[in-house]
Design a protein around this motif. Structure first.
Motif, mmCIF file in Angstrom:
data_model
loop_
_atom_site.group_PDB
_atom_site.id
_atom_site.type_symbol
_atom_site.label_atom_id
_atom_site.label_comp_id
_atom_site.label_asym_id
_atom_site.label_seq_id
_atom_site.Cartn_x
_atom_site.Cartn_y
_atom_site.Cartn_z
ATOM 1 N N HIS A 1 -1.403 5.791 3.207
ATOM 2 C CA HIS A 1 -2.396 4.869 3.769
ATOM 3 C C HIS A 1 -1.960 4.433 5.168
ATOM 4 O O HIS A 1 -2.775 4.432 6.104
ATOM 5 C CB HIS A 1 -2.575 3.671 2.836
ATOM 6 N N CYS B 1 0.861 -1.184 0.000
ATOM 7 C CA CYS B 1 0.000 0.000 0.000
ATOM 8 C C CYS B 1 0.900 1.238 0.000
ATOM 9 O O CYS B 1 2.104 1.121 -0.153
ATOM 10 C CB CYS B 1 -0.954 -0.010 1.196
ATOM 11 N N ASN C 1 -2.437 7.323 7.574
ATOM 12 C CA ASN C 1 -3.846 7.518 7.922
ATOM 13 C C ASN C 1 -4.335 6.470 8.918
ATOM 14 O O ASN C 1 -5.114 6.781 9.825
ATOM 15 C CB ASN C 1 -4.720 7.511 6.664
#
Length: 72
Positions: free
Chosen positions: A44, A40, A47
């Motif tokens: 990401h 990823c 977050n």
């Protein structure tokens, strides 16, 4: 009742994110390194660690593979 359940879920997501961050740092990994290994983006991971978004079971499992202590 749904509001309470949603709040509890969000708190769990925040706690999971904090734990991932703590373990990642203890392993000496950057967000970029963990993201690359997990497939990823570093945004990401950021977050998730900051509790802005939740984490899928699949990604959680993958993160655990790269942050769990090595068997002795």
């Amino acid at each position: 009742m749904q509001t309470e359940e949603k709040t509890l879920y969000q708190l769990d997501g925040v706690m999971i994110g904090k734990r991932i961050k703590s373990v990642r740092k203890a392993k000496g990994l950057t967000q970029e390194q963990l993201a690359e290994r997990c497939g990823c983006t570093s945004t990401h991971i950021s977050n998730i660690e900051n509790g802005k978004i939740g984490i899928s079971i699949e990604l959680l499992y993958t993160c655990l593979l790269y942050t769990s202590p090595s068997p002795r």
